[in-house]
Design a protein around this motif. Structure first.
Motif, PDB file in Angstrom:
ATOM      1  N   ASN A 277       0.832  -1.219   0.000  1.00 37.59           N
ATOM      2  CA  ASN A 277       0.000   0.000   0.000  1.00 37.59           C
ATOM      3  C   ASN A 277       0.862   1.264   0.000  1.00 37.59           C
ATOM      4  O   ASN A 277       0.586   2.236   0.708  1.00 37.59           O
ATOM      5  N   ALA A 278       1.928   1.214  -0.812  1.00 37.44           N
ATOM      6  CA  ALA A 278       2.821   2.374  -0.913  1.00 37.44           C
ATOM      7  C   ALA A 278       2.829   2.930  -2.328  1.00 37.44           C
ATOM      8  O   ALA A 278       3.840   3.462  -2.791  1.00 37.44           O
ATOM      9  N   ASN A 298      16.921  -2.569  -4.245  1.00 38.71           N
ATOM     10  CA  ASN A 298      15.978  -2.304  -3.152  1.00 38.71           C
ATOM     11  C   ASN A 298      15.583  -0.820  -3.114  1.00 38.71           C
ATOM     12  O   ASN A 298      15.646  -0.162  -2.077  1.00 38.71           O
ATOM     13  N   LEU A 299      15.170  -0.329  -4.263  1.00 35.75           N
ATOM     14  CA  LEU A 299      14.746   1.060  -4.384  1.00 35.75           C
ATOM     15  C   LEU A 299      13.349   1.109  -4.975  1.00 35.75           C
ATOM     16  O   LEU A 299      12.932   0.215  -5.726  1.00 35.75           O
ATOM     17  N   MET A 300      12.630   2.189  -4.623  1.00 37.32           N
ATOM     18  CA  MET A 300      11.307   2.444  -5.167  1.00 37.32           C
ATOM     19  C   MET A 300      11.321   3.834  -5.792  1.00 37.32           C
ATOM     20  O   MET A 300      11.728   4.812  -5.148  1.00 37.32           O
ATOM     21  N   TRP A 301      10.888   3.925  -7.026  1.00 37.29           N
ATOM     22  CA  TRP A 301      10.977   5.159  -7.798  1.00 37.29           C
ATOM     23  C   TRP A 301       9.613   5.837  -7.818  1.00 37.29           C
ATOM     24  O   TRP A 301       8.593   5.206  -8.126  1.00 37.29           O
ATOM     25  N   TYR A 302       9.618   7.147  -7.516  1.00 35.88           N
ATOM     26  CA  TYR A 302       8.395   7.938  -7.462  1.00 35.88           C
ATOM     27  C   TYR A 302       8.553   9.160  -8.355  1.00 35.88           C
ATOM     28  O   TYR A 302       9.688   9.594  -8.667  1.00 35.88           O
ATOM     29  N   VAL A 303       7.423   9.702  -8.761  1.00 33.19           N
ATOM     30  CA  VAL A 303       7.391  10.958  -9.512  1.00 33.19           C
ATOM     31  C   VAL A 303       6.413  11.896  -8.804  1.00 33.19           C
ATOM     32  O   VAL A 303       5.401  11.459  -8.238  1.00 33.19           O
ATOM     33  N   LEU A 304       6.740  13.186  -8.856  1.00 28.46           N
ATOM     34  CA  LEU A 304       5.891  14.224  -8.276  1.00 28.46           C
ATOM     35  C   LEU A 304       5.053  14.878  -9.358  1.00 28.46           C
ATOM     36  O   LEU A 304       5.426  14.841 -10.548  1.00 28.46           O
ATOM     37  N   PRO A 305       3.931  15.487  -9.016  1.00 26.02           N
ATOM     38  CA  PRO A 305       3.111  16.151 -10.034  1.00 26.02           C
ATOM     39  C   PRO A 305       3.841  17.346 -10.635  1.00 26.02           C
ATOM     40  O   PRO A 305       4.707  17.964 -10.025  1.00 26.02           O
ATOM     41  N   ILE A 315      13.742   1.557   0.848  1.00 27.85           N
ATOM     42  CA  ILE A 315      12.576   0.926   1.461  1.00 27.85           C
ATOM     43  C   ILE A 315      12.319   1.508   2.845  1.00 27.85           C
ATOM     44  O   ILE A 315      11.164   1.745   3.239  1.00 27.85           O
ATOM     45  N   GLU A 316      13.383   1.805   3.599  1.00 25.61           N
ATOM     46  CA  GLU A 316      13.200   2.379   4.933  1.00 25.61           C
ATOM     47  C   GLU A 316      12.578   3.757   4.863  1.00 25.61           C
ATOM     48  O   GLU A 316      11.715   4.124   5.692  1.00 25.61           O
ATOM     49  N   ARG A 317      12.997   4.561   3.883  1.00 26.24           N
ATOM     50  CA  ARG A 317      12.432   5.904   3.749  1.00 26.24           C
ATOM     51  C   ARG A 317      10.950   5.840   3.371  1.00 26.24           C
ATOM     52  O   ARG A 317      10.137   6.624   3.870  1.00 26.24           O
ATOM     53  N   VAL A 318      10.578   4.902   2.509  1.00 26.82           N
ATOM     54  CA  VAL A 318       9.174   4.773   2.119  1.00 26.82           C
ATOM     55  C   VAL A 318       8.327   4.361   3.319  1.00 26.82           C
ATOM     56  O   VAL A 318       7.220   4.892   3.525  1.00 26.82           O
ATOM     57  N   GLU A 332       8.495  17.172   4.595  1.00 27.65           N
ATOM     58  CA  GLU A 332       8.865  18.258   3.695  1.00 27.65           C
ATOM     59  C   GLU A 332       9.217  17.735   2.300  1.00 27.65           C
ATOM     60  O   GLU A 332       8.797  18.280   1.295  1.00 27.65           O
ATOM     61  N   GLY A 333      10.031  16.687   2.225  1.00 24.62           N
ATOM     62  CA  GLY A 333      10.467  16.182   0.924  1.00 24.62           C
ATOM     63  C   GLY A 333      10.607  14.669   0.945  1.00 24.62           C
ATOM     64  O   GLY A 333      10.436  14.000   1.976  1.00 24.62           O
ATOM     65  N   LEU A 334      10.936  14.143  -0.224  1.00 22.75           N
ATOM     66  CA  LEU A 334      11.095  12.692  -0.360  1.00 22.75           C
ATOM     67  C   LEU A 334      12.449  12.208   0.136  1.00 22.75           C
ATOM     68  O   LEU A 334      12.581  11.061   0.541  1.00 22.75           O
ATOM     69  N   GLU A 335      13.467  13.087   0.059  1.00 23.75           N
ATOM     70  CA  GLU A 335      14.846  12.730   0.410  1.00 23.75           C
ATOM     71  C   GLU A 335      15.341  11.549  -0.423  1.00 23.75           C
ATOM     72  O   GLU A 335      15.601  10.454   0.072  1.00 23.75           O
ATOM     73  N   PRO A 336      15.439  11.734  -1.738  1.00 23.56           N
ATOM     74  CA  PRO A 336      15.900  10.631  -2.596  1.00 23.56           C
ATOM     75  C   PRO A 336      17.388  10.360  -2.388  1.00 23.56           C
ATOM     76  O   PRO A 336      18.137  11.189  -1.863  1.00 23.56           O
ATOM     77  N   VAL A 337      17.798   9.186  -2.817  1.00 30.16           N
ATOM     78  CA  VAL A 337      19.197   8.785  -2.728  1.00 30.16           C
ATOM     79  C   VAL A 337      19.847   8.948  -4.096  1.00 30.16           C
ATOM     80  O   VAL A 337      19.176   9.000  -5.129  1.00 30.16           O
ATOM     81  N   GLU A 338      21.158   9.041  -4.082  1.00 35.66           N
ATOM     82  CA  GLU A 338      21.913   9.137  -5.332  1.00 35.66           C
ATOM     83  C   GLU A 338      22.204   7.734  -5.854  1.00 35.66           C
ATOM     84  O   GLU A 338      22.704   6.879  -5.122  1.00 35.66           O
ATOM     85  N   VAL A 339      21.895   7.542  -7.109  1.00 35.98           N
ATOM     86  CA  VAL A 339      22.099   6.246  -7.751  1.00 35.98           C
ATOM     87  C   VAL A 339      23.289   6.368  -8.685  1.00 35.98           C
ATOM     88  O   VAL A 339      23.295   7.206  -9.595  1.00 35.98           O
TER      89      VAL A 339
END
Length: 437
Positions: A277-278, A298-305, A315-318, A332-339
């Protein structure tokens, strides 16, 4: 699927065992199974399995037969079997305890009275009759297709298998819907003068009978070892993050590739670590939508409007953002990681590098060498001609201009106007070889 002892020679026939594809190893046949229990001793030989596995048409079809004779057959033997109103000839592919495992796998009871019997070891006459009837299969297939086309039946004849004694023929066909072939059977029986059996197969079974090379560069799994066909759907491709491209996901049979199921269980086990449910996350910039899951990193990719940029999250951040959203808190933000892509980064801080003198081209060196030798030859030729002109005497104009003067002195009147000066780079004219007047 050739065995290690069968090197291919001229004509495409094996050169090692000289049996033309019927060696005892069974590696030259399709759907071959290695009997790893063959060399194991058993305390009670009488309790051994009396059922053997027999293949037809070089492994395209297999069946079980009960050995009621006193003979012991080995892998690769040609035996005569009980057929329909006659006999059939097949090749032994498996004996012993491995047959029990195969029967259990296919759901066949060892004490089933419907299992046909083995008659004898095939004689030369049996093999000769079989070869004569096998030569009729190709013509029978062509004629059967023509008859089905005349009746306008929506079906495709795939293969015709004639029994060794020539009393029965099995017609394998492909059809999407049910076909009324009662009239077709009458025409086949009158045309070929034998008993007719119609058997419907699927597209995967047809590909197994025809054979071929897959996109991986190996022989088709269905024609070499795969005997159980499981249903394959596009859900297996979605779990593995594969693009839903019908041309890439389909095999030679036109259906989805069977190999999509090979790694599906591994992907399903890895996906259990991802939170449920994420699909959406609430942040200050809006609702982030999940677009893909990277199982390997072990990453999940999101997009903002209002943006096409993709943000990789751990996974921990999600899970943390999901817990905050359940408490009606918005981070405040997603805090993405550098790939990291794994490619070395270019050094942009450095300036230009002077490569003059470090690069040597052989073609340019050869041209420069020829040019130097040409100049040296012209100079030596000019000096010889000038000396000759000086020896001719002072009365000769050409000799007066070159002979009797040091190399650095110029004769009077040698200055020419700019319009008559020779072009730069050209060698001076040969003055000493002029005609006498």
């Amino acid at each position: 699927m050739g065995c290690s002892n069968c090197g291919t020679s001229k004509g495409g026939k094996p050169s090692g065992c000289k049996s033309n594809g019927g060696c005892s190893t069974g590696g030259c046949n399709r759907l071959n199974v290695h009997d790893w229990l063959a060399n194991l001793p058993f305390s009670d030989p009488e309790s051994g399995c009396r059922v053997i596995e027999v293949s037809f048409n070089k492994g395209s079809r297999k069946d079980f037969y009960r050995n009621t004779t006193t003979q012991l057959f080995e892998k690769g033997d040609m035996i005569s079997l009980e057929g329909v109103s006659g006999f059939d000839v097949g090749e032994v592919t498996m004996t012993g305890e491995m047959v029990r495992l195969q029967m259990k796998k296919k759901g066949v009871e060892e004490n089933n009275p419907d299992i046909k019997k083995v008659l004898r070891r095939s004689t030369e006459k049996d093999l000769e009759i079989m070869q004569q009837n096998k030569r009729r299969e190709r013509d029978a297939l062509v004629r059967s297709r023509a008859i089905a086309r005349q009746l306008k039946l929506d079906m495709k004849m795939s293969e015709v298998e004639i029994q060794a004694d020539g009393r029965k023929a099995t017609f394998f066909y492909i059809a999407d819907d049910r076909v009324d072939f009662r009239e077709l059977i009458k025409l086949y029986a009158g045309e070929f003068r034998l008993k007719v059996e119609m058997r419907q197969i699927g597209a995967r079974q047809e590909a197994a009978k025809v054979g071929g090379i897959g996109s991986c560069g190996r022989e088709l799994c269905c024609s070499t070892w795969l005997s159980d066909f499981k249903s394959v759907n596009t859900t297996a491709a979605r779990y593995q993050n594969l693009s839903i491209n019908q041309s890439k996901l389909s095999g030679q049979c036109g259906r989805l590739k069977c190999c999509l199921n090979y790694e599906l269980d591994t992907y399903l086990d890895a996906l259990q670590n991802f939170p449920d449910n994420a699909e959406t996350l609430q942040v200050a910039k809006g609702t982030a939508i999940l677009i893909k899951k990277d199982i390997f990193k072990n990453l999940m990719w999101y997009v903002l409007p209002d943006t096409n940029k993709q943000y990789p999250l751990t996974i921990e951040r999600v899970r943390k953002i999901r817990q905050l959203n359940l408490k009606n808190e918005i981070p405040e933000g997603l805090e993405p990681v550098e790939v990291s892509t794994g490619k070395p980064k270019e050094d942009e801080s450095g300036g230009f590098v002077d490569l003059v003198g470090q690069i040597s081209l052989k073609t340019l060196e050869k041209a420069d060498r020829k040019k130097r030798h040409g100049h040296q030859g012209n100079r030596s030729q000019h000096g010889t001609d000038n000396n000759r002109g000086g020896d001719r005497g002072g009365s000769d104009r050409g000799g007066d201009r070159s002979g009797g003067r040091p190399p650095g002195d110029k004769p009077p009147g040698s200055q020419r106007p700019p319009s008559q000066q020779p072009p730069k780079g050209d060698s001076p004219p040969n003055r000493g070889s002029g005609r006498r007047r």
